[in-house]
Design a protein around this motif. Structure first.
Motif, PDB file in Angstrom:
ATOM      1  N   LEU A  80       0.820  -1.222   0.000  1.00  0.00           N
ATOM      2  CA  LEU A  80       0.000   0.000   0.000  1.00  0.00           C
ATOM      3  C   LEU A  80       0.847   1.262   0.000  1.00  0.00           C
ATOM      4  N   GLY A  81       2.140   1.143  -0.226  1.00  0.00           N
ATOM      5  CA  GLY A  81       3.009   2.309  -0.266  1.00  0.00           C
ATOM      6  C   GLY A  81       3.526   2.680   1.109  1.00  0.00           C
ATOM      7  N   THR A  82       4.187   3.840   1.166  1.00  0.00           N
ATOM      8  CA  THR A  82       4.782   4.331   2.412  1.00  0.00           C
ATOM      9  C   THR A  82       4.390   5.784   2.630  1.00  0.00           C
ATOM     10  N   ASP A  83       4.680   6.283   3.845  1.00  0.00           N
ATOM     11  CA  ASP A  83       4.390   7.676   4.174  1.00  0.00           C
ATOM     12  C   ASP A  83       5.659   8.510   4.073  1.00  0.00           C
ATOM     13  N   ASP A  84       5.635   9.712   4.647  1.00  0.00           N
ATOM     14  CA  ASP A  84       6.771  10.618   4.506  1.00  0.00           C
ATOM     15  C   ASP A  84       7.991  10.175   5.306  1.00  0.00           C
ATOM     16  N   LEU A  85       7.829   9.213   6.210  1.00  0.00           N
ATOM     17  CA  LEU A  85       8.962   8.683   6.965  1.00  0.00           C
ATOM     18  C   LEU A  85       9.390   7.309   6.465  1.00  0.00           C
ATOM     19  N   GLY A  86       8.778   6.848   5.378  1.00  0.00           N
ATOM     20  CA  GLY A  86       9.092   5.534   4.859  1.00  0.00           C
ATOM     21  C   GLY A  86       8.439   4.402   5.631  1.00  0.00           C
ATOM     22  N   GLN A  87       7.451   4.713   6.459  1.00  0.00           N
ATOM     23  CA  GLN A  87       6.758   3.679   7.226  1.00  0.00           C
ATOM     24  C   GLN A  87       5.748   2.953   6.344  1.00  0.00           C
ATOM     25  N   ASP A  88       5.605   1.665   6.552  1.00  0.00           N
ATOM     26  CA  ASP A  88       4.738   0.835   5.723  1.00  0.00           C
ATOM     27  C   ASP A  88       3.277   1.120   6.052  1.00  0.00           C
ATOM     28  N   LEU A  89       2.509   1.521   5.043  1.00  0.00           N
ATOM     29  CA  LEU A  89       1.119   1.884   5.271  1.00  0.00           C
ATOM     30  C   LEU A  89       0.245   0.668   5.552  1.00  0.00           C
ATOM     31  N   LEU A  90       0.552  -0.463   4.960  1.00  0.00           N
ATOM     32  CA  LEU A  90      -0.250  -1.658   5.217  1.00  0.00           C
ATOM     33  C   LEU A  90      -0.167  -2.049   6.685  1.00  0.00           C
ATOM     34  N   ALA A  91       1.027  -2.056   7.238  1.00  0.00           N
ATOM     35  CA  ALA A  91       1.185  -2.409   8.647  1.00  0.00           C
ATOM     36  C   ALA A  91       0.472  -1.405   9.547  1.00  0.00           C
ATOM     37  N   ARG A  92       0.573  -0.124   9.215  1.00  0.00           N
ATOM     38  CA  ARG A  92      -0.062   0.893  10.048  1.00  0.00           C
ATOM     39  C   ARG A  92      -1.588   0.832   9.941  1.00  0.00           C
ATOM     40  N   MET A  93      -2.106   0.530   8.772  1.00  0.00           N
ATOM     41  CA  MET A  93      -3.559   0.452   8.619  1.00  0.00           C
ATOM     42  C   MET A  93      -4.123  -0.793   9.292  1.00  0.00           C
ATOM     43  N   LEU A  94      -3.394  -1.895   9.251  1.00  0.00           N
ATOM     44  CA  LEU A  94      -3.845  -3.092   9.953  1.00  0.00           C
ATOM     45  C   LEU A  94      -3.869  -2.862  11.462  1.00  0.00           C
ATOM     46  N   TYR A  95      -2.851  -2.187  11.965  1.00  0.00           N
ATOM     47  CA  TYR A  95      -2.816  -1.888  13.401  1.00  0.00           C
ATOM     48  C   TYR A  95      -3.899  -0.876  13.775  1.00  0.00           C
ATOM     49  N   GLY A  96      -4.023   0.170  12.969  1.00  0.00           N
ATOM     50  CA  GLY A  96      -5.022   1.193  13.278  1.00  0.00           C
ATOM     51  C   GLY A  96      -6.443   0.712  13.127  1.00  0.00           C
ATOM     52  N   GLY A  97      -6.667  -0.297  12.276  1.00  0.00           N
ATOM     53  CA  GLY A  97      -8.020  -0.828  12.122  1.00  0.00           C
ATOM     54  C   GLY A  97      -8.547  -1.424  13.407  1.00  0.00           C
ATOM     55  N   ARG A  98      -7.671  -2.038  14.200  1.00  0.00           N
ATOM     56  CA  ARG A  98      -8.104  -2.567  15.487  1.00  0.00           C
ATOM     57  C   ARG A  98      -8.680  -1.462  16.366  1.00  0.00           C
ATOM     58  N   ILE A  99      -7.989  -0.337  16.401  1.00  0.00           N
ATOM     59  CA  ILE A  99      -8.437   0.765  17.264  1.00  0.00           C
ATOM     60  C   ILE A  99      -9.726   1.371  16.724  1.00  0.00           C
ATOM     61  N   SER A 100      -9.802   1.596  15.421  1.00  0.00           N
ATOM     62  CA  SER A 100     -10.996   2.205  14.850  1.00  0.00           C
ATOM     63  C   SER A 100     -12.228   1.331  15.071  1.00  0.00           C
ATOM     64  N   LEU A 101     -12.098   0.024  14.826  1.00  0.00           N
ATOM     65  CA  LEU A 101     -13.229  -0.875  15.038  1.00  0.00           C
ATOM     66  C   LEU A 101     -13.553  -1.030  16.519  1.00  0.00           C
ATOM     67  N   ALA A 102     -12.523  -1.041  17.371  1.00  0.00           N
ATOM     68  CA  ALA A 102     -12.774  -1.141  18.810  1.00  0.00           C
ATOM     69  C   ALA A 102     -13.506   0.092  19.320  1.00  0.00           C
ATOM     70  N   VAL A 103     -13.130   1.265  18.818  1.00  0.00           N
ATOM     71  CA  VAL A 103     -13.840   2.487  19.204  1.00  0.00           C
ATOM     72  C   VAL A 103     -15.297   2.413  18.764  1.00  0.00           C
ATOM     73  N   GLY A 104     -15.530   1.963  17.523  1.00  0.00           N
ATOM     74  CA  GLY A 104     -16.904   1.869  17.037  1.00  0.00           C
ATOM     75  C   GLY A 104     -17.746   0.906  17.853  1.00  0.00           C
ATOM     76  N   LEU A 105     -17.207  -0.267  18.167  1.00  0.00           N
ATOM     77  CA  LEU A 105     -17.975  -1.257  18.923  1.00  0.00           C
ATOM     78  C   LEU A 105     -18.202  -0.813  20.367  1.00  0.00           C
ATOM     79  N   ALA A 106     -17.154  -0.267  21.012  1.00  0.00           N
ATOM     80  CA  ALA A 106     -17.306   0.153  22.406  1.00  0.00           C
ATOM     81  C   ALA A 106     -18.281   1.324  22.529  1.00  0.00           C
ATOM     82  N   ALA A 107     -18.184   2.285  21.617  1.00  0.00           N
ATOM     83  CA  ALA A 107     -19.124   3.406  21.652  1.00  0.00           C
ATOM     84  C   ALA A 107     -20.546   2.937  21.389  1.00  0.00           C
ATOM     85  N   MET A 108     -20.708   1.953  20.503  1.00  0.00           N
ATOM     86  CA  MET A 108     -22.046   1.405  20.243  1.00  0.00           C
ATOM     87  C   MET A 108     -22.614   0.749  21.495  1.00  0.00           C
ATOM     88  N   VAL A 109     -21.781  -0.011  22.228  1.00  0.00           N
ATOM     89  CA  VAL A 109     -22.261  -0.673  23.443  1.00  0.00           C
ATOM     90  C   VAL A 109     -22.737   0.355  24.456  1.00  0.00           C
TER      91      VAL A 109
END
Length: 310
Positions: A80-109
């Motif tokens: 998925l490419g890299t950002d301005d620091l050369g960080q892997d976007l796929l790894a960051r999006m997979l990690y961030g998806g946990r937080i985004s989905l956890a926020v959605g589920l917890a707020a829904m509860v």
């Protein structure tokens, strides 16, 4: 002929009674008829599995800096490419998806729990209790959500960070604020369901047999009112993901080293002319996730609608 006794026809065999179908199985049968909702359920399931299991498969560290690969497009090394620091976007999006989905589920509860409690109490009460709870609901509905979110973050963000740490403090604050501002439609919906169901014959029969108000609510009324609540829950998950992404995009959500989908979009906004992939992939993932949740909500609405023949 004379002398012959007419033969009486054989009695028809009584039809075999059909086995009763549980409400859950009937709802699943109706839900399967909504093919787009079924497809979206598989897509959402794949996204959830990807964010849960992806970091174990794609083991690139989310904070690994490589200036030689900064802002590169998709490649075999970085799908998925890299950002301005050369960080892997796929790894960051997979990690961030946990937080985004956890926020959605917890707020829904939180929103569903508060909304069901307030709506149930208002629906079973008469007089000043019902009036006060509906007045409180109207008061929260009249509050501007985004300015209130910004004010609460400004007042309590630093305090929570000192108590429980940066990541957990922001998570608690985001979930509490989003969930605390999403319970009002659920409360109105549950109250309307209770006002209708408490006058039905099966509730009157339970009341005549001496069922306590608590038993009437938990056994007879609430299970029959959960269909619309489940639909509202799916909508609240999508709204919470959008709200968290909005806060992160405004720079008020999680800190920069925690790459939620909204935070990745915020970091990419100044580089869209030279690295469009940086904003395209997280934005597309937010869009697909919210869209699939909304279509699943449509399927659940059709499945739990007793007036709809499927």
């Amino acid at each position: 002929m004379a002398g012959l006794t007419p033969v009486s026809p054989l009695p028809e065999k009584a039809p075999t009674p059909r086995a009763p179908v549980s409400p859950g199985r009937e709802a699943w049968r109706r839900f399967k008829r909504h093919r787009l909702a079924v497809v979206c359920a598989f897509i959402l399931g794949f996204i959830i599995l990807a964010v849960l299991l992806g970091p174990w498969i794609w083991r690139v560290p989310i904070n690994e800096i490589d200036f030689t690969a900064r802002m590169q497009g998709p490649s075999w090394a970085h799908p998925l490419g890299t950002d301005d620091l050369g960080q892997d976007l796929l790894a960051r999006m997979l990690y961030g998806g946990r937080i985004s989905l956890a926020v959605g589920l917890a707020a829904m509860v939180i929103a569903i729990t508060v909304g069901v409690v307030v709506g149930a109490v208002a629906g079973m009460s008469k007089g000043p209790v019902d009036v006060f709870l509906m007045w409180l609901t109207d008061l929260f509905l009249s509050l501007p959500q985004l300015p209130l979110l910004l004010l609460i973050f400004y007042l309590f963000n630093d305090t929570l960070k000192k108590w429980v740490g940066a990541e957990m403090g922001v998570f608690i604050l985001v979930v509490a604020v989003i969930g605390g501002l999403r319970w009002m439609p659920v409360a109105r919906l549950v109250r309307a369901q209770f006002l209708s169901l408490r006058e039905k014959e099966f509730v009157e029969a339970a009341r005549a047999l001496g069922a306590s108000p608590w038993r009437q609510v938990t056994v007879h009324i609430l299970p029959n009112a959960m269909g619309p609540v489940i639909v509202a829950a799916t909508i609240d998950v999508a709204a919470a993901i959008i709200a968290e992404s909005t806060l992160s995009f405004l720079g008020l959500g999680f800190p920069p080293d925690i790459p939620t989908w909204g935070r990745i979009l915020f970091d990419a906004k100044d580089h869209m002319d030279i690295a469009p992939h940086w904003a395209l992939f997280p934005g597309l993932l937010i869009f697909i996730t919210v869209l699939t949740i909304n279509y699943i909500g449509d399927g659940l609405r059709d499945a739990y609608d007793p007036r709809r023949v499927l």
